[in-house]
Design an enzyme around this catalytic site. Structure first.
Site, short mmCIF file in Angstrom:
data_model
loop_
_atom_site.label_atom_id
_atom_site.label_comp_id
_atom_site.label_asym_id
_atom_site.label_seq_id
_atom_site.Cartn_x
_atom_site.Cartn_y
_atom_site.Cartn_z
N LYS A 192 41.65 -152.13 -36.43
CA LYS A 192 41.78 -150.76 -35.89
C LYS A 192 40.88 -149.85 -36.45
O LYS A 192 40.15 -149.01 -35.83
CB LYS A 192 43.30 -150.20 -35.73
CG LYS A 192 44.17 -150.93 -35.05
CD LYS A 192 45.43 -150.70 -35.44
CE LYS A 192 46.60 -151.62 -34.74
NZ LYS A 192 48.02 -151.67 -35.43
N ARG A 236 53.01 -150.81 -43.92
CA ARG A 236 54.36 -150.90 -44.77
C ARG A 236 54.13 -150.70 -46.24
O ARG A 236 53.08 -151.25 -46.70
CB ARG A 236 55.09 -152.13 -44.36
CG ARG A 236 55.76 -152.04 -43.07
CD ARG A 236 56.72 -150.76 -42.86
NE ARG A 236 57.63 -150.66 -43.67
CZ ARG A 236 59.00 -151.21 -43.59
NH1 ARG A 236 59.35 -151.50 -42.47
NH2 ARG A 236 59.89 -151.14 -44.53
#
Ligand code: 26V
Length: 756
Positions: free
Chosen positions: A605, A495
């Site tokens: 990730k 974000r």
């Protein structure tokens, strides 16, 4: 029945065609129907206690691939499609991505559901079904524009259950219809449920952008996630959404409790509610209300609920800690107001400190305070975050209830974030250490045995290179941008927020641009890739997007700079783009101001896919740094303790951006925002506002760490040139990423909090 026969039946029935004659769209629909049925048929895991994970967001991503994997059908289906001359990847392209989340918090909820099911634990998600999602991001005139994201189709993963609940709002009732999606567990034959509530007659999408009548609760309650809360109507709508979710959810819980053969007095023995941030906090007074209506005394009801609810905190940012005016609650759910007052009185008996009150002197209800007083567990999401909660932000609560506080470092499901999104890397790992790491991700450390194996290191580089080339094709198809796959892919995806400091990365781009213009080229071409949505009402975040898009344009049009430096911002960054981009990343940008990023999960990730972290000692980066060791991560920046001191006024130590602005290098970079080059494509007002803010305020201290950031990033760019040494760093990062499997996180939640 044989998979092939089932597919033939479905396509014949629906389209009057054999599968080989179907187009990708029809094949997708047939696979959806088949997979949905197989998942739906699975029984729930057994257990005397059941978990309900309440969350305003479940950012699940596309589900076909994931569900095939969990059902153990992925390889079989792929082969079947190949036998028909078709490609599963192309079929999967047809699936729309559910837009039911915003960022880390929502994606974490989705990873958790995946792990809860994989571990065979009994636990369902409870949330809302937003028809137009967060929003779909478009770029126009180098700016973000928001349009509705109508992701739902007639055939989807959601199944109508026929169940509905009446939610009693002040002045009117609204029916909450329950939709379910099955969550099949990998490695077992069970499935949990994601329960999403919806209104009976949802509104059509707004025609112009995402503006709609926020007072039309009956039709718009589930239109958008986080409607703009810039005015009272928007804020009220959020409270309506929250109460709708928790009232229907609480009714579902009590109904299931009865179906399981237990009475309301046994709630806490057989139920756990995990409250994901404060959006679902009203479940506490709502359950108390429902239990007293079933005959429990107030004392008994409070006792049951306090032994049922556990709270997870995901941020220390003051502006994100929800406080709703009591008069909002009186309007939305007046029946909760006396209960919340009672809870406040009782809490004041235990702790007279007004700073720990639920209802403050301004009439605001502090949702987190209610969770802490009336929940039995409070957890942070990374070691540093929990320490800051205990020592600073929630110190008075920790002194009061030390036994409630605990840490649960976040994790991500490696099934989606390694196995599904990066089959080439998965294949290489399997060839090195066999397949057992899937159920025991700690075994990835076995890869360290290959640290001197030149063939493995070379293969790792080949896998990365092909992921970069694949991403280049995908970005070209989507946005017409042609990147150089031989450049370093430096990736910041999250974000847009000032504390995450995308603006600092943009200032690095300016530094490189100016150096290249002055004839000093970097040691290796660099492509700085961004993906980020800004909250529609967050003006400064939108200015930062504008700056990035202007830099992208400026460099695109400059043949002298282009071969050495590129900027690319992915439009409408979402889970699907993350799955394409993460395997292709060389450098993982995790550059938040220390103390501000609770954990981060993109960092995990990216690490698992062989990107090397360039980061501050913030959130889970601290744990990544400990695991991989100093040679396999690039860290920089002020320590969190120092940052916390800089926010306090003690001893005149307060941060002043001007002190950092007035150094020769920094001033030049910041002033570039007002340069004629940039103004050629840029909006003078927006860029000037951003310039003024960075120079005069810089609340998240980008200038504090800027010089060190530039030099450490330059070091990473130089060291990238030693390909073998870089491949070793990649290998260490992959090998150590097993700790960040959400299976580990969920085991810890279960052992310490849930006891399922
Ligand atoms: C705050 C706000 C503020 C106003 C606009 C809408 C909005 C929506 C959500 C929130 C809560 C923010 C909490 C959050 O998302 N925290 C993130 O949680 C991740 C999972 O634990 C963690 O990795 C991130 O570091 C943390 O920022």
């Amino acid at each position: 029945m044989d998979l092939k026969v089932q597919m033939e039946q479905i396509t014949q029935e629906r389209f009057g065609l054999l599968p080989e004659r179907c187009d990708d769209r029809q094949l997708y629909e047939a696979l959806l129907v088949l997979t949905r049925r197989l998942a739906q048929e699975r029984p729930a895991p057994e257990g005397e206690r059941k978990l309900y994970y309440f969350s305003a967001e479940f950012l699940v991503g596309k589900l076909l691939d994931n569900n095939l994997l969990a059902l153990g059908l992925r390889d079989q289906v792929r082969e079947l499609l190949t036998s028909w001359g078709r490609d599963l990847n192309a079929v999967e392209e047809q699936e729309p991505e559910p837009s039911l989340g915003n960022g880390g918090l929502g994606r974490l909820a989705a990873c958790f559901l995946d792990s809860i099911a994989a571990l065979g634990l009994r636990g369902d998600g409870v949330g809302l079904n937003y028809h137009y999602g967060l929003f779909h991001q478009k770029f126009a005139d180098n700016k973000q524009r928001e349009v509705p994201d109508p992701w739902m189709e007639p055939e989807s993963w959601l199944i109508p259950t026929g169940k509905s609940y009446t939610v009693p709002f002040g002045g009117f009732d609204l029916t909450a219809k329950l939709w379910d999606a099955a969550v099949p567990g990998a490695y077992n034959d069970k499935a949990n449920r994601l329960h999403l509530f919806d209104v009976e007659s949802p509104a059509q999408p707004p025609e112009n952008g995402i503006d709609f009548d926020k007072t039309d609760i009956v039709h718009h309650l589930t239109s958008f996630l986080y409607p703009d809360d810039g005015d009272d109507a928007g804020r009220l709508l959020r409270v309506y959404q929250q109460y709708f979710m928790v009232s229907a959810g609480a009714q579902l819980i009590l109904e299931e409790l009865e179906e399981r053969g237990y009475g309301p007095h046994q709630l806490a023995d057989h139920t756990v509610i995990q409250i994901n941030d404060t959006h679902p906090s009203m479940v506490i007074p709502e359950l108390i209300r429902l239990l007293t209506a079933k005959g429990l005394t107030m004392d008994e009801a409070i006792g049951q609920v306090s032994r049922t609810c556990a709270y997870t905190n995901h941020t220390i940012l003051a502006e994100a800690l929800e406080k709703w005016p009591m008069h909002f609650i009186e309007r939305v759910a007046p029946q909760l107001a006396p209960i919340i007052r009672e809870l406040d009185w009782r809490a004041r008996e235990v702790c007279p400190d007004p700073a720990a009150a639920i209802l403050d002197e301004h009439g605001l209800v502090h949702m987190a305070h209610m969770d802490i007083h009336y929940g039995y567990s409070v957890n942070g999401v990374a070691a540093l975050h929990t320490e800051i909660l205990k020592r600073v932000e929630l110190k008075r609560f920790c002194d009061l209830y030390p036994q409630k506080f605990n840490n649960k470092t976040n994790g991500v499901t490696l099934r989606r974030w390694l196995e599904a999104c990066n089959p080439d890397l998965t294949g290489l790992i399997d060839r090195c250490i066999g397949p057992d790491w899937r159920q025991d991700p700690g075994r990835l450390v076995g890869l360290l045995d290959f640290i001197d194996n030149d063939r493995v290191l070379e293969h790792l580089l080949v896998v990365k290179q092909s992921a970069k080339e694949r991403f280049c094709r995908q970005l070209r198809d989507a946005q017409g941008i042609d990147l150089d796959p031989n450049s370093i892919f430096d990736v910041q995806i999250k974000r847009l927020h000032e504390y995450k400091r995308q603006q600092m990365n943009a200032l690095y781009v300016i530094q490189k641009y100016l150096e290249i213009k002055a004839g000093r080229t970097p040691e290796h071409p660099v492509t700085v890739i961004f993906g980020a949505k800004a909250a529609p009402a967050y003006v400064m975040a939108k200015h930062i997007i504008h700056l990035i898009l202007c830099l992208q344009k400026l460099i695109e049009n400059d043949p002298a700079v282009r071969p050495w430096l590129r900027v690319a911002m992915v439009e409408n960054y979402n889970v699907t783009w993350a799955e394409r981009l993460i395997p292709a990343a060389d450098i993982s940008e995790q550059i938040s101001l220390a103390s501000k990023e609770a954990s981060g999960t993109g960092n995990m990730k990216l690490m698992a896919n062989g990107a090397v972290t360039l980061g501050t000692m913030d959130g889970a980066n601290v744990e990544i740094a400990e695991l991989v060791g100093p040679g396999n991560i690039y860290t920089f920046g002020a320590h969190s303790d120092r940052v916390i001191r800089l926010y306090n006024d003690k001893g005149g130590q307060r941060y002043r951006s001007l002190d950092y602005y007035h150094t020769p290098r920094v001033e030049r970079l910041v002033d570039f925002l007002l340069s004629p080059e940039l103004l050629e494509t840029g909006d003078a007002k927006a860029l000037a506002a951003l310039w003024r803010d960075i120079k005069g305020k810089d609340w998240f201290m980008a200038l504090l760490d800027l010089e060190e950031y530039i030099s450490v990033k330059d070091l990473a760019v130089r060291q990238y040139g030693d390909r073998k040494a870089w491949a070793r760093k990649m290998l260490v990062n992959i090998a150590k990423s097993g700790y960040f499997s959400s299976d580990r996180t969920i085991k810890q939640y279960n052992e310490d909090i849930w006891h399922l």
